[in-house]
Structure formats: C-alpha cells, structure tokens
Design a protein around this motif. Structure first.
Motif, PDB file in Angstrom:
ATOM      1  N   HIS A   1       3.556  10.939   9.281  1.00 55.65           N
ATOM      2  CA  HIS A   1       2.612  10.045   9.975  1.00 55.65           C
ATOM      3  C   HIS A   1       1.485  10.806  10.499  1.00 55.65           C
ATOM      4  O   HIS A   1       0.447   9.965  11.205  1.00 55.65           O
ATOM      5  CB  HIS A   1       3.081   8.984  10.814  1.00 55.65           C
ATOM      6  CG  HIS A   1       4.138   8.244  10.028  1.00 55.65           C
ATOM      7  ND1 HIS A   1       3.984   7.346   9.217  1.00 55.65           N
ATOM      8  CD2 HIS A   1       5.509   8.261  10.111  1.00 55.65           C
ATOM      9  CE1 HIS A   1       5.134   6.618   8.826  1.00 55.65           C
ATOM     10  NE2 HIS A   1       6.092   7.308   9.539  1.00 55.65           N
TER      11      HIS A   1
ATOM     12  N   ARG B   1       2.626  -0.282  14.619  1.00 56.64           N
ATOM     13  CA  ARG B   1       3.444  -0.401  13.350  1.00 56.64           C
ATOM     14  C   ARG B   1       4.759  -0.445  13.543  1.00 56.64           C
ATOM     15  O   ARG B   1       5.419   0.706  14.048  1.00 56.64           O
ATOM     16  CB  ARG B   1       2.734   0.263  12.211  1.00 56.64           C
ATOM     17  CG  ARG B   1       1.273   0.101  11.949  1.00 56.64           C
ATOM     18  CD  ARG B   1       0.666   1.025  11.126  1.00 56.64           C
ATOM     19  NE  ARG B   1       1.191   1.357   9.795  1.00 56.64           N
ATOM     20  CZ  ARG B   1       1.337   2.371   9.078  1.00 56.64           C
ATOM     21  NH1 ARG B   1       0.763   3.502   9.464  1.00 56.64           N
ATOM     22  NH2 ARG B   1       2.277   2.448   7.839  1.00 56.64           N
ATOM     23  N   ASP B   2       5.545  -0.873  12.638  1.00 59.90           N
ATOM     24  CA  ASP B   2       6.985  -0.708  12.682  1.00 59.90           C
ATOM     25  C   ASP B   2       7.443   0.506  11.585  1.00 59.90           C
ATOM     26  O   ASP B   2       7.467   0.305  10.310  1.00 59.90           O
ATOM     27  CB  ASP B   2       7.861  -1.902  12.264  1.00 59.90           C
ATOM     28  CG  ASP B   2       7.786  -2.812  13.241  1.00 59.90           C
ATOM     29  OD1 ASP B   2       7.837  -2.383  14.538  1.00 59.90           O
ATOM     30  OD2 ASP B   2       8.015  -4.021  12.867  1.00 59.90           O
ATOM     31  N   LEU B   3       7.252   1.758  11.786  1.00 61.78           N
ATOM     32  CA  LEU B   3       7.374   2.831  11.115  1.00 61.78           C
ATOM     33  C   LEU B   3       8.580   3.038  10.884  1.00 61.78           C
ATOM     34  O   LEU B   3       8.978   3.728   9.929  1.00 61.78           O
ATOM     35  CB  LEU B   3       6.399   4.278  11.755  1.00 61.78           C
ATOM     36  CG  LEU B   3       5.080   3.877  12.047  1.00 61.78           C
ATOM     37  CD1 LEU B   3       4.499   5.062  12.610  1.00 61.78           C
ATOM     38  CD2 LEU B   3       4.235   3.692  10.527  1.00 61.78           C
TER      39      LEU B   3
ATOM     40  N   VAL C   1       4.477   0.312  -3.514  1.00 61.51           N
ATOM     41  CA  VAL C   1       3.845  -0.170  -1.982  1.00 61.51           C
ATOM     42  C   VAL C   1       4.598  -0.792  -1.142  1.00 61.51           C
ATOM     43  O   VAL C   1       4.533  -0.422   0.107  1.00 61.51           O
ATOM     44  CB  VAL C   1       2.689  -1.291  -2.462  1.00 61.51           C
ATOM     45  CG1 VAL C   1       2.249  -1.915  -1.074  1.00 61.51           C
ATOM     46  CG2 VAL C   1       1.614  -0.522  -3.270  1.00 61.51           C
ATOM     47  N   ASN C   2       5.664  -1.495  -1.499  1.00 59.64           N
ATOM     48  CA  ASN C   2       6.717  -2.027  -0.839  1.00 59.64           C
ATOM     49  C   ASN C   2       7.292  -1.235   0.096  1.00 59.64           C
ATOM     50  O   ASN C   2       7.729  -1.303   1.131  1.00 59.64           O
ATOM     51  CB  ASN C   2       7.538  -3.059  -1.381  1.00 59.64           C
ATOM     52  CG  ASN C   2       6.964  -4.462  -1.420  1.00 59.64           C
ATOM     53  OD1 ASN C   2       5.797  -4.745  -1.080  1.00 59.64           O
ATOM     54  ND2 ASN C   2       7.312  -5.362  -2.688  1.00 59.64           N
ATOM     55  N   ASP C   3       7.921   0.030  -0.825  1.00 57.59           N
ATOM     56  CA  ASP C   3       8.359   1.233  -0.043  1.00 57.59           C
ATOM     57  C   ASP C   3       7.685   1.879   0.773  1.00 57.59           C
ATOM     58  O   ASP C   3       8.377   2.090   1.905  1.00 57.59           O
ATOM     59  CB  ASP C   3       9.058   2.134  -1.269  1.00 57.59           C
ATOM     60  CG  ASP C   3      10.085   1.726  -2.203  1.00 57.59           C
ATOM     61  OD1 ASP C   3      10.803   0.708  -1.601  1.00 57.59           O
ATOM     62  OD2 ASP C   3      10.383   1.935  -3.292  1.00 57.59           O
ATOM     63  N   ARG C   4       6.604   1.963   0.666  1.00 62.20           N
ATOM     64  CA  ARG C   4       5.467   2.706   1.610  1.00 62.20           C
ATOM     65  C   ARG C   4       5.311   1.801   2.800  1.00 62.20           C
ATOM     66  O   ARG C   4       5.320   2.410   4.126  1.00 62.20           O
ATOM     67  CB  ARG C   4       4.128   3.048   0.935  1.00 62.20           C
ATOM     68  CG  ARG C   4       4.311   4.275   0.096  1.00 62.20           C
ATOM     69  CD  ARG C   4       2.845   4.572  -0.366  1.00 62.20           C
ATOM     70  NE  ARG C   4       1.972   3.601  -0.832  1.00 62.20           N
ATOM     71  CZ  ARG C   4       1.801   3.183  -2.272  1.00 62.20           C
ATOM     72  NH1 ARG C   4       2.409   4.186  -2.797  1.00 62.20           N
ATOM     73  NH2 ARG C   4       1.023   2.234  -2.640  1.00 62.20           N
ATOM     74  N   GLU C   5       5.595   0.426   2.673  1.00 63.37           N
ATOM     75  CA  GLU C   5       5.325  -0.419   3.904  1.00 63.37           C
ATOM     76  C   GLU C   5       6.599  -0.503   4.607  1.00 63.37           C
ATOM     77  O   GLU C   5       6.610  -0.904   5.799  1.00 63.37           O
ATOM     78  CB  GLU C   5       4.703  -1.694   3.515  1.00 63.37           C
ATOM     79  CG  GLU C   5       3.135  -1.631   2.932  1.00 63.37           C
ATOM     80  CD  GLU C   5       2.563  -2.608   2.435  1.00 63.37           C
ATOM     81  OE1 GLU C   5       3.425  -3.691   2.190  1.00 63.37           O
ATOM     82  OE2 GLU C   5       1.415  -2.785   2.227  1.00 63.37           O
ATOM     83  N   ARG C   6       7.752  -0.317   4.096  1.00 65.53           N
ATOM     84  CA  ARG C   6       8.899  -0.564   4.705  1.00 65.53           C
ATOM     85  C   ARG C   6       9.192   0.447   5.690  1.00 65.53           C
ATOM     86  O   ARG C   6       9.300   1.818   5.547  1.00 65.53           O
ATOM     87  CB  ARG C   6      10.221  -0.279   3.466  1.00 65.53           C
ATOM     88  CG  ARG C   6      11.610  -0.791   4.059  1.00 65.53           C
ATOM     89  CD  ARG C   6      12.664  -0.758   2.787  1.00 65.53           C
ATOM     90  NE  ARG C   6      12.471   0.625   2.208  1.00 65.53           N
ATOM     91  CZ  ARG C   6      13.200   1.731   2.595  1.00 65.53           C
ATOM     92  NH1 ARG C   6      13.887   1.834   3.617  1.00 65.53           N
ATOM     93  NH2 ARG C   6      13.222   2.840   1.668  1.00 65.53           N
ATOM     94  N   PRO C   7       9.745   0.075   6.693  1.00 62.57           N
ATOM     95  CA  PRO C   7       9.954   0.959   7.798  1.00 62.57           C
ATOM     96  C   PRO C   7      11.127   2.242   7.407  1.00 62.57           C
ATOM     97  O   PRO C   7      12.159   1.763   6.762  1.00 62.57           O
ATOM     98  CB  PRO C   7      10.553   0.186   8.981  1.00 62.57           C
ATOM     99  CG  PRO C   7      10.009  -1.180   8.848  1.00 62.57           C
ATOM    100  CD  PRO C   7      10.060  -1.204   7.444  1.00 62.57           C
TER     101      PRO C   7
ATOM    102  N   ASN D   1       6.439   3.804  16.843  1.00 61.76           N
ATOM    103  CA  ASN D   1       6.270   2.578  16.686  1.00 61.76           C
ATOM    104  C   ASN D   1       5.242   1.882  17.820  1.00 61.76           C
ATOM    105  O   ASN D   1       4.228   1.104  17.255  1.00 61.76           O
ATOM    106  CB  ASN D   1       7.585   1.394  16.664  1.00 61.76           C
ATOM    107  CG  ASN D   1       8.463   1.899  15.416  1.00 61.76           C
ATOM    108  OD1 ASN D   1       7.944   2.693  14.502  1.00 61.76           O
ATOM    109  ND2 ASN D   1       9.640   1.373  15.240  1.00 61.76           N
TER     110      ASN D   1
END
Length: 325
Positions: free
Chosen positions: A180, A41-43, A3-9, A36
């Motif tokens: 995205h 969001r910080d994509l 999950v953290n990897d998916r949320e990381r820009p 962004n």
C-alpha cells in the motif's frame, strides 16, 4: 485479479501455538489495525486460529479467543505465532494444514518461534528465513540443511519470517509499504513511535559492547570469537593473538572487565549453549557435549553439575504432557 479482489480486505490468519509470545504477536497484528485506521479503509482483516478451536494461551498466561480451528477459514496470509520451546511442538494436524495452505498458494509467515513450526511442516525448503536467536542453536541441530539467517526478518517470495520481540513492527512496515505504499507504512510506524525503522538484515542482538557493558576493543574481539567458536574452542594463545596482547595481559583484562578468568568465561558460554540444547532438542548428552566443545560426556557432566548444581539429564525431567501432543 478482479476489481472485487482488489477491494476485498487482505485476510490474515494468526495461528496461535500454545505458549506463543504475546509481544511478538501484538507487534505483528497492531500494524494492520493502524493501517486500516490511518488509511480510512479496510485494507486488512484478521482472525485467530488455534489448533483445537479453543482459546490459545500465551506464554504469560493470557488467552486469545480463537475464531477458527484448523481446516477452517480462507486466508491470504497465515502467520504462525509461537514461543516457549517450539522445538517440542509435535502436532501432525497442524503440519498437514500448513502444507495444504502452501499448496493453495497462501502466504505463510512465522514470528519468534513460529519458523520452527513452519520447518516442522516442511514448508521452508528453498526459502531464506530467520528465527529468534534463542531457538537458533537447536534449530540448526535439527535442520542444518535449511537457509537460516540471523537477521531481524526475512521476506522471501510467499514466506515472511521474523525473529520476534518488537521486530514484527519492522517487518509489517515492509509488508504494508509493498502492498500500500511507503507513505502509509511510515505513518503506521510513526503512530507506534518508531523513530527508526530497522532493515530486515539488521542484527537481532545488542552489540557485545552494550551486552557486556565494556568498551575495550581487543577484549570484545576475543569474546566475539569465543561466541562464534563454541563447538571447536579456540586455544588460549590464539585468543591472545586475536587481542594482540600477551596471554597474561589477556587474563588480566578478563579479570578487570568481566570479573572472571578467560577460561571461566569461555566455559560459561559453552555450558549456557549446552543448557539450551538440552531443553530444546532430543540430542543425547554425548552429542550435546561434543556440540559444545567437550571431549567426553563425563567431563561435560562434571562441569555442568559444578555450574548449575545438577546433572545435565535433569534438564529433561518429564512434565505433564502439553495439550497439543
């Protein structure tokens, strides 16, 4: 992927080769900022890499401050931005770093002359890719075995390459849509007033009709065939058959629409190609003469001097060594 990897820009590194093309670089980085902003969001996040950690100069003299030197930073993508004469870029540490990134699974890209640097690093074998049309003749002399396409951009697995100019806007549209969704990608393109998003397979150059400012169909067919047959020039009678007119009529058409004879136009195309090869490759004068349809180096040199006012060898007058050598 956690999950953290998916949320990381997604971290994109822009490797700025000295004399990089500023417009192509801006067209690649600005869509990330827009994604962004429009998503809220910080994509994406981005950093700049130079070969020595110092500010990197663009071809127009503007310098970009580097965040990292080689071997620093962790990236999801690294996009090589180059311009000027990328065929002359020789920097072993850069090539080694790019190979390390490839082994680690980092996605590699190149814009404008950037694919030349990727080829020097030997990370394009087995991939389809593109490069700016100006660099293509020299590239094909250096790497005839690689799968070069004459398209706007190519995305092949973990390699993305683009011909430069404003075409990175189109390539990044495809990247953002893949990662995205098309809705965000369309919003980004509209934000930059892109009323038409071009497909990757689209042509790099304007049609001959616009480039030459003429609309005579048979004449355009002849000029197109000339441009495709510089190494082995087509005979005058065969060109007349291509146009479906007599040779005398074809000569009149060249004089009327282009202000020069058929032979003058064809010779000019071949000499312009030769000048590009002289400036961008280490091929001998004889090799370039043969590659541009001349039977001998002496014939080529006479024609070259008559057109440009100096001998072919003077195109290679040594200058101060670039900082990256």
């Amino acid at each position: 992927m956690t999950v953290n990897d998916r949320e990381r820009p997604t971290h994109v590194g822009f490797l700025l080769i000295p004399d990089f093309a500023l417009l192509a670089y801006a067209s690649a980085i600005e869509p990330l900022r827009a994604a962004n902003r429009l998503s809220g969001r910080d994509l994406y996040r981005w950093s700049h890499v130079s070969i020595d950690g110092h500010p990197a100069p663009a071809s127009n003299g503007v310098s970009i401050q580097a965040d990292y030197g080689l071997e620093e930073g962790r990236f999801d993508y690294v996009v090589v931005c180059a311009g000027g004469n990328p065929a002359a870029f020789q920097h072993g540490p850069t090539f080694s770093w790019l190979r390390q990134l490839a082994r680690r699974g980092v996605r590699l890209g190149g814009v404008s002359g950037g694919p030349y640097v990727l080829a020097r690093a030997n990370v394009l074998s087995g991939y389809r890719f593109t490069i700016h049309w100006e660099h293509a003749p020299a590239f094909l002399e250096d790497y005839p075995e690689l799968d070069l396409r004459r398209s706007l951009y190519e995305i092949d697995r973990d390699r993305l390459t683009c011909s430069g100019g404003t075409a990175p806007l189109d390539m990044m549209h495809a990247v953002i849509a893949r990662e995205h969704g098309s809705e965000l990608a369309l919003a980004v393109s509209e934000w930059f007033l892109q009323t038409h998003v071009r497909e990757g397979a689209g042509p790099q150059r304007m049609p001959l009709r616009e480039r030459l400012g003429i609309s005579h169909g048979p004449l355009l067919r002849v000029v197109g065939r000339m441009e495709q047959s510089l190494e082995n020039p087509v005979g005058r009678e065969e060109l007349a058959r291509t146009a479906g007119v007599s040779l005398r009529q074809l000569e009149r058409l060249f004089r009327l629409h282009l202000g020069r004879s058929l032979g003058e136009h064809y010779l000019g195309l071949r000499l312009d190609r030769a000048r590009d090869l002289l400036r961008q490759t280490t091929l001998s004068v004889l090799e370039i003469a043969l590659a541009c349809g001349f039977a001998s180096a002496s014939h080529f040199s006479r024609a070259y001097r008559q057109r440009f006012g100096h001998a072919p060898r003077t195109e290679r007058t040594p200058s101060a060594d670039p900082v990256w050598r």
